[in-house]
Scaffold this motif. Structure first.
Motif, mmCIF file in Angstrom:
data_model
loop_
_atom_site.group_PDB
_atom_site.id
_atom_site.type_symbol
_atom_site.label_atom_id
_atom_site.label_comp_id
_atom_site.label_asym_id
_atom_site.label_seq_id
_atom_site.Cartn_x
_atom_site.Cartn_y
_atom_site.Cartn_z
ATOM 1 N N VAL A 298 -36.999 35.407 36.729
ATOM 2 C CA VAL A 298 -36.905 33.994 37.106
ATOM 3 C C VAL A 298 -37.741 33.137 36.171
ATOM 4 N N HIS A 299 -38.834 33.703 35.668
ATOM 5 C CA HIS A 299 -39.696 32.957 34.739
ATOM 6 C C HIS A 299 -38.952 32.567 33.460
ATOM 7 N N GLU A 300 -37.929 33.336 33.084
ATOM 8 C CA GLU A 300 -37.153 32.966 31.898
ATOM 9 C C GLU A 300 -36.397 31.658 32.121
ATOM 10 N N PHE A 301 -36.106 31.346 33.383
ATOM 11 C CA PHE A 301 -35.474 30.063 33.717
ATOM 12 C C PHE A 301 -36.517 28.959 33.801
ATOM 13 N N THR A 302 -37.581 29.228 34.543
ATOM 14 C CA THR A 302 -38.579 28.179 34.782
ATOM 15 C C THR A 302 -39.432 27.875 33.552
ATOM 16 N N ASP A 303 -39.595 28.850 32.648
ATOM 17 C CA ASP A 303 -40.402 28.626 31.447
ATOM 18 C C ASP A 303 -39.614 28.003 30.302
ATOM 19 N N SER A 304 -38.308 27.916 30.466
ATOM 20 C CA SER A 304 -37.476 27.366 29.397
ATOM 21 C C SER A 304 -37.704 25.867 29.235
ATOM 22 N N ALA A 305 -37.847 25.444 27.995
ATOM 23 C CA ALA A 305 -38.042 24.018 27.708
ATOM 24 C C ALA A 305 -36.788 23.210 28.018
ATOM 25 N N TYR A 306 -35.644 23.896 28.121
ATOM 26 C CA TYR A 306 -34.378 23.195 28.347
ATOM 27 C C TYR A 306 -34.019 23.093 29.826
ATOM 28 N N THR A 307 -34.809 23.710 30.716
ATOM 29 C CA THR A 307 -34.542 23.618 32.153
ATOM 30 C C THR A 307 -35.045 22.281 32.678
ATOM 31 N N PRO A 308 -34.181 21.461 33.288
ATOM 32 C CA PRO A 308 -34.606 20.159 33.824
ATOM 33 C C PRO A 308 -35.729 20.342 34.859
ATOM 34 N N HIS A 309 -36.597 19.363 34.933
ATOM 35 C CA HIS A 309 -37.771 19.451 35.815
ATOM 36 C C HIS A 309 -37.381 19.683 37.273
ATOM 37 N N GLU A 310 -36.355 18.950 37.735
ATOM 38 C CA GLU A 310 -35.970 19.086 39.151
ATOM 39 C C GLU A 310 -35.387 20.474 39.431
ATOM 40 N N ILE B 67 -28.222 26.539 22.674
ATOM 41 C CA ILE B 67 -27.044 27.308 23.087
ATOM 42 C C ILE B 67 -27.422 28.770 23.316
ATOM 43 N N GLN B 68 -28.288 29.307 22.451
ATOM 44 C CA GLN B 68 -28.741 30.690 22.639
ATOM 45 C C GLN B 68 -29.500 30.838 23.956
ATOM 46 N N GLU B 69 -30.338 29.874 24.259
ATOM 47 C CA GLU B 69 -31.104 29.900 25.514
ATOM 48 C C GLU B 69 -30.158 29.818 26.712
ATOM 49 N N MET B 70 -29.157 28.949 26.595
ATOM 50 C CA MET B 70 -28.180 28.804 27.668
ATOM 51 C C MET B 70 -27.377 30.089 27.847
ATOM 52 N N SER B 71 -27.044 30.709 26.731
ATOM 53 C CA SER B 71 -26.274 31.961 26.774
ATOM 54 C C SER B 71 -27.076 33.063 27.456
ATOM 55 N N ARG B 72 -28.366 33.102 27.188
ATOM 56 C CA ARG B 72 -29.209 34.110 27.827
ATOM 57 C C ARG B 72 -29.255 33.903 29.344
ATOM 58 N N GLN B 73 -29.315 32.647 29.777
ATOM 59 C CA GLN B 73 -29.310 32.383 31.216
ATOM 60 C C GLN B 73 -27.958 32.757 31.837
ATOM 61 N N MET B 74 -26.880 32.513 31.098
ATOM 62 C CA MET B 74 -25.557 32.928 31.574
ATOM 63 C C MET B 74 -25.475 34.448 31.716
ATOM 64 N N GLN B 75 -26.081 35.164 30.776
ATOM 65 C CA GLN B 75 -26.113 36.624 30.878
ATOM 66 C C GLN B 75 -26.880 37.064 32.121
ATOM 67 N N HIS B 76 -27.962 36.360 32.427
ATOM 68 C CA HIS B 76 -28.786 36.711 33.590
ATOM 69 C C HIS B 76 -28.006 36.614 34.904
ATOM 70 N N VAL B 77 -27.049 35.693 34.980
ATOM 71 C CA VAL B 77 -26.304 35.511 36.235
ATOM 72 C C VAL B 77 -24.859 36.005 36.093
ATOM 73 N N SER B 78 -24.639 36.934 35.171
ATOM 74 C CA SER B 78 -23.290 37.453 34.923
ATOM 75 C C SER B 78 -22.657 38.024 36.189
ATOM 76 N N PRO B 79 -21.446 37.607 36.522
ATOM 77 C CA PRO B 79 -20.775 38.172 37.708
ATOM 78 C C PRO B 79 -20.250 39.584 37.471
ATOM 79 N N THR B 80 -19.978 39.935 36.193
ATOM 80 C CA THR B 80 -19.475 41.272 35.868
ATOM 81 C C THR B 80 -20.120 41.759 34.572
ATOM 82 N N ASP B 81 -20.038 43.059 34.340
ATOM 83 C CA ASP B 81 -20.564 43.628 33.102
ATOM 84 C C ASP B 81 -19.794 43.121 31.886
#
Length: 503
Positions: free
Chosen positions: A311-323, A421-435
């Motif tokens: 979860v820290h990879e989401f919250t520590d990201s500079a691109y994650t909105p404050h809210e 985009i790389q950061e966003m892609s990593r977050q998408m991988q984290h919540v992947s619905p399938t392998d």
């Protein structure tokens, strides 16, 4: 009677596809070949068990058993005959194949002999031995297909090496046609292999690599044109060299998958948030099953620690909105509090235990949904903007004007955008619905990263040779390919909407 019951259970387990697990089957063809024979042999064993004197004191079904035994032996004989035919056509595996066929025949003779002498209870090991020897025959036959794929790879590599040495533009174009034919053949044989793969991850990796090799062919053509038109340019040679390296790397990765190489199976797809959340949910289920004993509670706490880490990879990201960050932190803290409360419960508190576990499950479910929702919203904002197309148009205009300072400035902005985009892609991988979704996003993002540098290098060449048609075409091809890859990531982000409704 107990021995007969246990034998029947063993046959039932072996007669399902689960019974083939000990063979580590990788292709559908091998499974589809073995499974009918497995069922036929199992049916023979069951029929023999039912007609035995121990079972019911009658021999009335012996003729049926004999007929079934004959049909099984005929099927195995036909199988062995096919194996021997392959051996005669392929000297490279002839000795191994004939030996495997001999072993399969001997194993089948053992089974028929035991069914004839009322030794049904000893047949499970014999069945496994027969399946193993038949599997060996099939794997040897499969090695011929693997060899053909490797030969197709070698032809592509050979053409790549040859084209890299060509200095005449006309000769290059004449030879590029044959290179295209070799690539098409490689695509055909690997496409057939992809469809035959049992493992979702292997098939997904193969699909991505084949897709990127196809894309690389187009940028390789323009990269070579730039290099041939501007042979003294170091940047031009670097572009061509990088593309060739990317293509050769893709070819080798495909071969690794085809050959089941260890390096092809090393992946970090287990080290993502959705896997950690699944493990935590499973741990909570075990708490219910084991009535909240100390071992299951500790397991739940340990599994949540890994969730918190990701979860820290989401919250520590500079691109994650404050809210978004604040809401994710609150939900994660809620999960942690629920787990701590579960751990503090005294033993034998059944009602309170069920309530505490239910609260943990609800909090975990809500956290998962919030992380997916954050990813969907952030991805829609990132991919829905026109930042990438705007930057590309500005870069093209600056390069066309020969303005190196402006090209450098815009290139820096493109790198920043690519990082996001790389950061966003990593977050998408984290919540992947399938392998397969995970693999697709990961490989697309990786290819985009490589293509970003090629894009910026082609812009530099265009800036240095602003009147060059080859340089202008090279930049346009790189830019178009870059936009296509971003579009593929954008399409993947839209798929997360469906997974949100299902979570």
């Amino acid at each position: 009677m107990n021995s007969i019951d246990s034998s029947s259970k063993a046959y039932a387990e072996l007669s399902s596809k689960e019974g083939l697990k000990f063979l580590d089957i990788r292709t559908k063809t091998i499974e589809f070949t073995l499974f009918p024979l497995l069922k036929q042999i199992t049916h023979l064993v069951n029929q023999k068990s039912e007609s035995s004197p121990v079972h019911n004191g009658r021999h009335s079904q012996s003729s049926d058993v004999d007929d079934l035994g004959a049909s099984v032996q005929a099927a195995i004989t036909e199988f062995i005959g096919a194996g021997e035919k392959v051996a005669s056509e392929h000297p490279s595996i002839q000795q191994q194949m004939l030996e495997a066929c001999k072993q399969a025949y001997e194993a089948s003779e053992q089974i028929v002999g035991k069914t004839s002498s009322h030794l049904s209870k000893d047949l499970v090991p014999s069945m496994r031995k027969l399946l193993a020897t038949m599997y060996k025959v099939l794997v040897l036959a499969d090695s011929i297909i693997i060899s053909e794929i490797m030969q197709a790879r070698d032809k592509v590599n050979s053409k790549l090496d040859f084209l890299t040495k060509v200095t005449n533009f006309t000769d290059f174009l004449n030879n590029f046609t044959s290179f295209g034919a070799e690539m098409a053949e490689f695509g055909k044989v690997t496409g057939e292999r992809q469809l035959d793969m049992k493992k979702e991850l292997d098939a997904a990796k193969m699909a991505c690599l084949r897709n990127f090799l196809e894309k690389s062919t187009a940028i390789y053509l323009t990269g070579c044109k730039i290099c041939l038109r501007h042979p003294t340019s170091t940047l031009s040679r670097d572009i061509r060299s990088t593309i060739v390296s990317l293509m050769k790397k893709g070819l080798e990765e495909i071969i690794d998958i085809v050959c089941y190489a260890a390096c092809a199976n090393t992946d970090d797809h287990e080290k993502i948030l959705c896997k950690a959340l699944n493990a935590h949910s499973d741990a909570l289920e075990m708490c219910i099953i084991l009535s909240g004993d100390s071992t299951s509670i500790n397991k739940a706490k340990e599994s949540f620690s890994l969730v918190d880490e990701f979860v820290h990879e989401f919250t520590d990201s500079a691109y994650t909105p404050h809210e978004h960050r604040e809401l994710i932190i609150l939900m994660c803290q809620k999960c942690e509090e629920e787990v701590d409360q579960l751990a503090r419960l005294p033993m034998n508190s059944d009602g309170a235990l069920e309530s505490a576990i239910s609260s943990c499950q609800t909090s975990t479910h809500n956290l998962r949904r919030q992380l997916i929702q954050h990813t969907i919203t952030s991805a829609a904002e990132l991919f829905g903007s026109s930042v990438d197309t705007g930057l590309l148009a500005a870069l093209q205009a600056a390069a066309s004007d020969g303005d190196s300072g402006k090209v450098e400035n815009i290139s820096s902005q493109i790198r920043d955008h690519a990082d996001q985009i790389q950061e966003m892609s990593r977050q998408m991988q984290h919540v992947s619905p399938t392998d397969s979704f995970y693999i697709r996003v990961k490989y697309t993002a990786s290819y985009l990263l490589s293509l970003t540098e090629l894009l910026l290098q082609s812009a530099e060449v265009f800036c240095l040779h602003s009147l060059s048609k080859a340089a202008a075409e090279g930049y346009s091809t790189m830019a178009d390919s870059w936009v296509v890859l971003i579009g593929e990531l954008a399409a993947a982000s839209e798929e997360l909407h469906q997974s949100l409704y299902q979570s």
